[in-house]
Design a protein around this motif. Structure first.
Motif, PDB file in Angstrom:
ATOM      1  N   PHE A  50      27.840 -55.850-116.483  1.00  0.00           N
ATOM      2  CA  PHE A  50      27.704 -54.670-117.330  1.00  0.00           C
ATOM      3  C   PHE A  50      28.837 -53.674-117.087  1.00  0.00           C
ATOM      4  O   PHE A  50      29.125 -52.849-117.956  1.00  0.00           O
ATOM      5  N   ILE A  51      29.459 -53.739-115.912  1.00  0.00           N
ATOM      6  CA  ILE A  51      30.556 -52.814-115.612  1.00  0.00           C
ATOM      7  C   ILE A  51      31.789 -53.128-116.461  1.00  0.00           C
ATOM      8  O   ILE A  51      32.295 -52.251-117.175  1.00  0.00           O
ATOM      9  N   ASN A 122      34.285 -38.165-108.111  1.00  0.00           N
ATOM     10  CA  ASN A 122      34.451 -38.431-109.538  1.00  0.00           C
ATOM     11  C   ASN A 122      33.190 -38.083-110.324  1.00  0.00           C
ATOM     12  O   ASN A 122      33.251 -37.378-111.334  1.00  0.00           O
ATOM     13  N   THR A 123      32.051 -38.571-109.864  1.00  0.00           N
ATOM     14  CA  THR A 123      30.815 -38.373-110.621  1.00  0.00           C
ATOM     15  C   THR A 123      30.413 -36.909-110.671  1.00  0.00           C
ATOM     16  O   THR A 123      30.090 -36.377-111.743  1.00  0.00           O
ATOM     17  N   VAL A 124      30.440 -36.243-109.529  1.00  0.00           N
ATOM     18  CA  VAL A 124      30.023 -34.839-109.486  1.00  0.00           C
ATOM     19  C   VAL A 124      30.955 -33.975-110.336  1.00  0.00           C
ATOM     20  O   VAL A 124      30.499 -33.110-111.096  1.00  0.00           O
ATOM     21  N   SER A 125      32.258 -34.214-110.243  1.00  0.00           N
ATOM     22  CA  SER A 125      33.201 -33.397-111.012  1.00  0.00           C
ATOM     23  C   SER A 125      33.024 -33.616-112.509  1.00  0.00           C
ATOM     24  O   SER A 125      33.054 -32.658-113.298  1.00  0.00           O
ATOM     25  N   HIS A 126      32.807 -34.859-112.923  1.00  0.00           N
ATOM     26  CA  HIS A 126      32.650 -35.135-114.351  1.00  0.00           C
ATOM     27  C   HIS A 126      31.329 -34.598-114.901  1.00  0.00           C
ATOM     28  O   HIS A 126      31.299 -33.982-115.976  1.00  0.00           O
ATOM     29  N   VAL A 127      30.247 -34.841-114.184  1.00  0.00           N
ATOM     30  CA  VAL A 127      28.949 -34.354-114.667  1.00  0.00           C
ATOM     31  C   VAL A 127      28.944 -32.826-114.707  1.00  0.00           C
ATOM     32  O   VAL A 127      28.457 -32.213-115.669  1.00  0.00           O
ATOM     33  N   ALA A 128      29.496 -32.200-113.678  1.00  0.00           N
ATOM     34  CA  ALA A 128      29.557 -30.736-113.658  1.00  0.00           C
ATOM     35  C   ALA A 128      30.403 -30.216-114.810  1.00  0.00           C
ATOM     36  O   ALA A 128      30.057 -29.209-115.450  1.00  0.00           O
ATOM     37  N   TYR A 129      31.503 -30.908-115.106  1.00  0.00           N
ATOM     38  CA  TYR A 129      32.386 -30.436-116.173  1.00  0.00           C
ATOM     39  C   TYR A 129      31.712 -30.524-117.540  1.00  0.00           C
ATOM     40  O   TYR A 129      31.746 -29.564-118.318  1.00  0.00           O
ATOM     41  N   LEU A 160      26.071 -44.362-112.716  1.00  0.00           N
ATOM     42  CA  LEU A 160      25.764 -45.716-112.252  1.00  0.00           C
ATOM     43  C   LEU A 160      26.594 -46.066-111.023  1.00  0.00           C
ATOM     44  O   LEU A 160      26.077 -46.644-110.054  1.00  0.00           O
ATOM     45  N   ASP A 161      27.874 -45.718-111.042  1.00  0.00           N
ATOM     46  CA  ASP A 161      28.744 -45.995-109.892  1.00  0.00           C
ATOM     47  C   ASP A 161      28.212 -45.344-108.621  1.00  0.00           C
ATOM     48  O   ASP A 161      28.203 -45.957-107.547  1.00  0.00           O
ATOM     49  N   LEU A 162      27.774 -44.093-108.742  1.00  0.00           N
ATOM     50  CA  LEU A 162      27.303 -43.365-107.564  1.00  0.00           C
ATOM     51  C   LEU A 162      26.017 -43.972-107.008  1.00  0.00           C
ATOM     52  O   LEU A 162      25.875 -44.161-105.793  1.00  0.00           O
ATOM     53  N   LEU A 203      23.312 -42.984-120.098  1.00  0.00           N
ATOM     54  CA  LEU A 203      22.231 -43.064-119.114  1.00  0.00           C
ATOM     55  C   LEU A 203      21.301 -44.234-119.419  1.00  0.00           C
ATOM     56  O   LEU A 203      20.863 -44.949-118.506  1.00  0.00           O
ATOM     57  N   ALA A 204      20.998 -44.440-120.693  1.00  0.00           N
ATOM     58  CA  ALA A 204      20.163 -45.584-121.071  1.00  0.00           C
ATOM     59  C   ALA A 204      20.867 -46.894-120.724  1.00  0.00           C
ATOM     60  O   ALA A 204      20.239 -47.846-120.233  1.00  0.00           O
ATOM     61  N   TYR A 205      22.163 -46.953-120.966  1.00  0.00           N
ATOM     62  CA  TYR A 205      22.946 -48.148-120.622  1.00  0.00           C
ATOM     63  C   TYR A 205      22.898 -48.395-119.116  1.00  0.00           C
ATOM     64  O   TYR A 205      22.740 -49.547-118.670  1.00  0.00           O
ATOM     65  N   ASP A 206      23.035 -47.330-118.332  1.00  0.00           N
ATOM     66  CA  ASP A 206      22.959 -47.464-116.874  1.00  0.00           C
ATOM     67  C   ASP A 206      21.641 -48.112-116.461  1.00  0.00           C
ATOM     68  O   ASP A 206      21.607 -49.003-115.596  1.00  0.00           O
ATOM     69  N   LEU A 207      20.558 -47.664-117.061  1.00  0.00           N
ATOM     70  CA  LEU A 207      19.241 -48.195-116.705  1.00  0.00           C
ATOM     71  C   LEU A 207      19.093 -49.658-117.106  1.00  0.00           C
ATOM     72  O   LEU A 207      18.492 -50.453-116.374  1.00  0.00           O
TER      73      LEU A 207
END
Length: 239
Positions: A50-51, A122-129, A160-162, A203-207
């Motif tokens: 899936f990645i 990466n994840t925190v910076s992107h989600v926060a942005y 998903l990466d995190l 998010l649905a794809y991650d699940l």
């Protein structure tokens, strides 16, 4: 401001090349990224295919966005605020690419605690942005649309990466507790309720990726969470 704009128009494509080259290293080296994945299965290990299924079209999207961002003297239909928004996001994009590219070297070295540092940044910076800094999407601007798509898909796969890297680094072979299972559902469905269609779909794809990668009752529960997340996205879309 002009120097910063010139710098990010150089750094953003360079970061893309660095990340892409690192991914090729991860695929073709021995052990490769799949070997490390298979050695470190955790409760949040997705189906590994899936990645790349997400990564390949997202790379094409990034290339198109970089073209719109960097071509000399071109603004397309974007107004100045939209171009400024794209250039501001480009700094987060550049940081993310350098982090994920560096992550690959530590992942392939099976130093997952260190690789987790880079995926977290990466994840925190992107989600926060995307949650606090990204202006509303302008459907009449190609640059605005592509900026939102790149930023939100980067953030979405980053979630998903995190989860994947953290579980592989610290909880290899540990089944999810009842609390973890409950918090997973509340976290994803709650985030979908606060998200737009683009990030919510990620998010649905991650699940789905997680469900296919797991087994037993945990797999079924993740599948149910994916359906619930998709239902929330659909309800918000038509409200």
């Amino acid at each position: 401001m002009g120097n910063q704009t010139s710098a990010v128009r150089i750094l953003a494509p360079v970061s893309f090349i660095f990340d892409f080259a690192a991914q090729q290293y991860g695929i073709f080296s021995k052990p490769n990224m799949l070997d490390i994945h298979n050695q470190n299965i955790g409760a949040f290990s997705p189906n590994p295919y899936f990645i790349p299924a997400f990564f390949a079209p997202q790379q094409l999207l990034q290339l198109f966005w970089l073209y719109k961002l960097t071509r000399p003297g071109a603004t397309g239909t974007a107004t100045d605020p939209e171009r400024l928004s794209a250039e501001r996001y480009a700094w987060i994009y550049t940081l993310g690419n350098f982090c994920i590219g560096t992550w690959m070297f530590f992942w392939n070295a099976n130093q997952l605690e260190i690789s987790n540092i880079f995926v977290t940044i990466n994840t925190v910076s992107h989600v926060a942005y995307i949650a606090t800094q990204l202006p509303p999407l302008n459907a009449n601007s190609t640059l605005s649309i592509t900026t939102h798509l790149v930023a939100k898909t980067f953030a979405g796969i980053g979630v998903l990466d995190l989860l994947h890297n953290t579980s592989a680094a610290y909880y290899r072979g540990v089944p999810p507790s009842t609390m973890v299972q409950a918090l997973t559902g509340m976290g994803f469905i709650g985030a979908a309720a606060l998200s737009d269609t683009i990030f919510g779909a990620c998010l649905a794809y991650d699940l789905v990726a997680l469900a296919v990668g797991q087994s037993g009752s945990w797999r079924k529960l993740l599948g149910a969470y994916a359906l619930g997340t998709a239902a929330v996205i659909g309800a918000r879309r038509w409200m």
